[in-house]
Design an enzyme around this catalytic site. Sequence first.
Site, PDB file in Angstrom:
ATOM      1  CB  SER A  18       3.247  26.892  45.493  1.00 42.24           C
ATOM      2  OG  SER A  18       4.076  26.968  46.248  1.00 42.24           O
TER       3      SER A  18
ATOM      4  CD  GLU B 249       1.313  41.929 -18.918  1.00 41.32           C
ATOM      5  OE1 GLU B 249       1.907  41.472 -19.707  1.00 41.32           O
ATOM      6  OE2 GLU B 249       1.208  43.272 -18.383  1.00 41.32           O
TER       7      GLU B 249
END
Length: 673
Positions: free
Chosen positions: A330, A87
């Site tokens: 509980s 590129e």
Amino acid sequence: MGRGLWRRHAVRAGLAGACLASLLAGAALLDHLLPPDMARVRSFALILQARDGTVLDGRTSHDGTWRLPTQSKQVDPTYLALLLQTEDRRFAWHPGIDPLSLTRAAWQLLTHGHIVSGGSTLAMQASRLLMPHPHTWGGKLADLLRALQLEWRYGHTGTLDLYLTLTPEGGNIEGIRAASLLYFGHEPAHLSPAEAALLVALPRKPAAFRPDRHPQALLAAAQGVLSHAQQPLPALWPHPTTGPHPHDAPEVLAFLWGNGRRDTVHSTLDAAQQRTIRALLTRDLPPRHGTLAALVANHEHEITTWVGGSEHSCPSCAIDMVLAPRSPGSALKPLIYGMALDAGWLTPTTRLRDSRMAVGDYAPHDYGHTFYGETTAARALQLSLNIPAILVLQKIGAATFRDHLARCGVVLRLPDATATPSLALALGGEAVTLRELVTLYAAIDHAGTVAPLVLDHTAPPPPPMDTRFASPRATADLRAILRGTHPPAGTSWHDVAFKTGTSYGGRDAWAMATTGRWTVGVWAGRPDGTATPGLTGRGVAGPVLGRIITLLQPPAPIPTTLAVAPTHLNTAALSTALHRMATVAGPQIITPANGAELENSPDPAHASPIGLEAAGGVPPYRWYVNGTPVSVPPGASAAWLPDGPGFTHISVTDAQGLSAQATIRIRDADPTL
């Protein structure tokens, strides 16, 4: 003459310097007035990884893109070499635009009448990716100027990082890191030549080269990249996938997203365990359209499984029941007993009273509406008896218990934030989260030391804590007691400390367990808090927890850090103060409760008697209504027949002369009802 020439050169140099300074000042002013819009490069996705790097879940950025921050130092040099070779070969020396490439592209356009090769540099491509625009001549000019600006501001490295973060890699995937993770399942720090070529080729035509739609076109383009770079072609090409991304931990993802986390999070979750337990919970949904949640932590306090709702299928689509405060029923009783064992006035063999008792205007009872009369502390906890737990909390002090848990990092949420803690804490009259309960239960296997649970595998370990909910001696006793609790139906195990809990009305069912290697918590119910008939911790959450423990078996040997509780002395050898826990002297009026308002018929012929019930103290009891003794035939229950509406004072006296009082109001019943 020489002097005049020198002066002319000096003037020209001064003018050139002034022009250059003016250009630089103008460029700086333009850069200040027209800064690049960095919004896209600051909007990131979130990808959740398991401990082994497996992608468990993900969420796109606010603009719907898979984009992650990327720096060139995070990328394999093979990819960078291919990228620059393909590129922008002169990337290292040009200032953002490449005059040679632009000249070549312009000449080819003039001689061929169409574009043969482009002249865009990586800086120009980064500019267009940062601020997308139509491909016009004006757009090209803007890219040229913006490329110079990006190089001016960020230099070669910063500009390359922008490109690596924004480069399109097919569909809504942007950037090298997101593409590598979603296509190949790993970070781009180590890419094969084939993988690198695929990622270099894809941005050239992101739509035409999409791996899921045009794999052959992408492979051909990637082979061209390798051939162009004079790289050998690999014998085996990777097969990137863009199928549906997994949603194996949507609640964890939503939790992290809500806390501002972006990028990748390398978690402590175990991928196989997370998926298996999630599937198990989805299969074992409780009745009446409820849901299941589970949290598993290992001995290092690392969360390995987090399922906030078995019906959840997407991030942020439902309530996370791992983090939702709910009544524990509980499930907090072991912590109450642990504090009492730590204080030294309770042992597993200390005997506790289990009989009728009033807590304010509420008279609790045990499951099955039975009372055991008197039993040991160990048996009372294993059977989850309510009255003994209330008596223990009464001696500790509800506020003391709440404050102690707060020092351990767990804040009990009362129905009214301004309310004073009461004995209802022993029965679930508060709210906690599943994550908090797992944190507390994990301390049972760590000599009582409470430590925060860890989710981020890469974060530094939290500083060591010196916070204990109980001493090593007390937690060893507590572990031994809970290991004596019967396992849930259909489960067979050993050396598992186990406890269940059910909130009032069957709204929340809990099951908690520690094995020495794992701490597991399960919640069942409806996220909206609606009561579910038949929902109990032992009946619904317990069996699910049993199946999870079975999945985690066989457990590793118990870590040597776990203290084994030595055998207690025979009760007879203990101090007499430890034989039986002293209770508050004197009777209590159970029915009617103090302050109650009762309806009755105004006609004495049709009035209904009101039962009188007391507990505590030393029977027999003597009853008085407005100072008048109540006659109770032998063998009969005490009752009183109101003679009209109004306030009534009731008192009871036991055999030792201790008494209790209550004031109630009688109202006329509505004759139309």
